[in-house]
Design a protein around this motif. Structure first.
Motif, short mmCIF file in Angstrom:
data_model
loop_
_atom_site.label_atom_id
_atom_site.label_comp_id
_atom_site.label_asym_id
_atom_site.label_seq_id
_atom_site.Cartn_x
_atom_site.Cartn_y
_atom_site.Cartn_z
N CYS A 51 20.96 -19.18 -12.79
CA CYS A 51 20.81 -18.73 -11.41
C CYS A 51 22.17 -18.76 -10.71
O CYS A 51 22.85 -19.80 -10.71
CB CYS A 51 19.83 -19.62 -10.66
N PRO A 52 22.62 -17.64 -10.11
CA PRO A 52 23.93 -17.61 -9.43
C PRO A 52 24.06 -18.67 -8.34
O PRO A 52 25.17 -19.14 -8.07
CB PRO A 52 23.98 -16.20 -8.84
N TYR A 53 22.94 -19.05 -7.73
CA TYR A 53 23.02 -20.07 -6.66
C TYR A 53 23.56 -21.39 -7.19
O TYR A 53 24.25 -22.12 -6.48
CB TYR A 53 21.63 -20.29 -6.05
N THR A 54 23.22 -21.72 -8.42
CA THR A 54 23.64 -23.01 -8.98
C THR A 54 25.08 -22.97 -9.49
O THR A 54 25.70 -24.02 -9.65
CB THR A 54 22.71 -23.42 -10.14
N LEU A 55 25.61 -21.77 -9.74
CA LEU A 55 26.95 -21.66 -10.31
C LEU A 55 28.05 -22.09 -9.34
O LEU A 55 29.09 -22.59 -9.76
CB LEU A 55 27.21 -20.22 -10.77
N PHE A 56 27.82 -21.87 -8.03
CA PHE A 56 28.89 -22.09 -7.06
C PHE A 56 28.59 -23.21 -6.08
O PHE A 56 29.29 -23.34 -5.07
CB PHE A 56 29.16 -20.79 -6.29
N SER A 57 27.57 -24.01 -6.35
CA SER A 57 27.23 -25.10 -5.43
C SER A 57 28.38 -26.10 -5.35
O SER A 57 29.01 -26.45 -6.36
CB SER A 57 25.96 -25.81 -5.91
N GLY A 58 28.67 -26.52 -4.12
CA GLY A 58 29.75 -27.49 -3.92
C GLY A 58 31.14 -26.89 -3.92
O GLY A 58 32.12 -27.63 -3.90
#
Length: 248
Positions: A51-58
């Motif tokens: 999921c792209p949302y999890t790739l850039f968290s933080g």
């Protein structure tokens, strides 16, 4: 492990409902309250890949929390079904569509960043001044040429004046040539300066300085944002390859 034992293990992990309802009712509405694999609330990207949302968290590229559900049991079930030969094409299509949306946006930002590197506003102003001067000289040369031709036709006996005007014309032409060379040199120098200072990462659209240390550049290439876009590009290329093979 035997096929029966594998299914029993999956039932223990995820509940028998998930295995019974898929792929039997794949695409149908889910009438009970349990979250099965084909529930519309389930994140297809998480199930099929990442999921792209999890790739850039933080990171500074953080896009928030995915509005859909991420459950590891759905991913395990998807892999089990895939190994058994059951295909879920809607899932792959949705994942491909989401990847393409993010990559298209990134490619647009790369294009914009490269355009910004071409020339700064000050550099463009300098180039515009030179171009304006070249245009003025070209107009002046045209007028002088017409005047000399007219003088030669109406007063051929005024040899001295013709010579003087011809010399002025030649000087003006020389000035235009000199300014033209200056313009070409400015373009070369500005282009080289831009290349020496900054470059654009063709994976994640970040600006990189050519003057940075190797350590700093290495930190970028192992950074979360860069690796995230690299993963998405790799996945997009893989899925597009599968799609092309299926369309043959």
């Amino acid at each position: 492990m035997a096929h029966y034992e594998q299914r029993k293990l999956l039932e223990q992990l995820m509940g028998s409902d998930s295995l019974i309802r898929l792929p039997k009712d794949y695409g149908e509405e889910n009438e009970d309250s349990s979250v099965v694999l084909n529930d519309p609330r389930v994140c297809r990207s998480f199930v099929v890949g990442t999921c792209p949302y999890t790739l850039f968290s933080g990171t500074k590229g953080d896009i928030g929390t995915c509005p859909k559900l991420h459950m590891e049991r759905h991913r395990i079930l998807y892999e089990s079904l895939r190994k058994e030969g059951t295909t879920l094409p809607d899932y792959e299509r949705q994942y491909l569509s989401e990847l393409r949306r993010y990559i298209d946006d990134c490619d647009y930002r790369i294009k914009v960043a490269l355009a910004r590197l071409e020339h700064t506003p000050e550099e463009r102003a300098q180039l515009s001044d030179v171009i304006r001067s070249l245009d003025d000289l070209s107009t002046k040369i045209g007028i002088m040429t017409q005047e000399i031709e007219q003088l030669a036709q109406t007063s051929p006996e005024e040899t001295t004046k013709l010579v003087i005007e011809s010399r002025k014309l030649q000087e003006t032409c020389d000035e235009r040539d000199r300014l033209g060379k200056q313009y070409a040199e400015m373009l070369d120098n500005l282009g080289q300066a831009a290349q020496q200072k900054l470059q654009v990462c063709e994976v994640c659209a970040a600006y990189l300085s050519r003057l940075d240390s190797d350590r700093r550049l290495a930190d970028h290439f192992v950074g979360k944002i860069h690796l995230g876009y690299l993963l998405m590009r790799t996945e997009l290329e893989r899925l597009q390859g599968v799609q092309r093979r299926n369309n043959k």
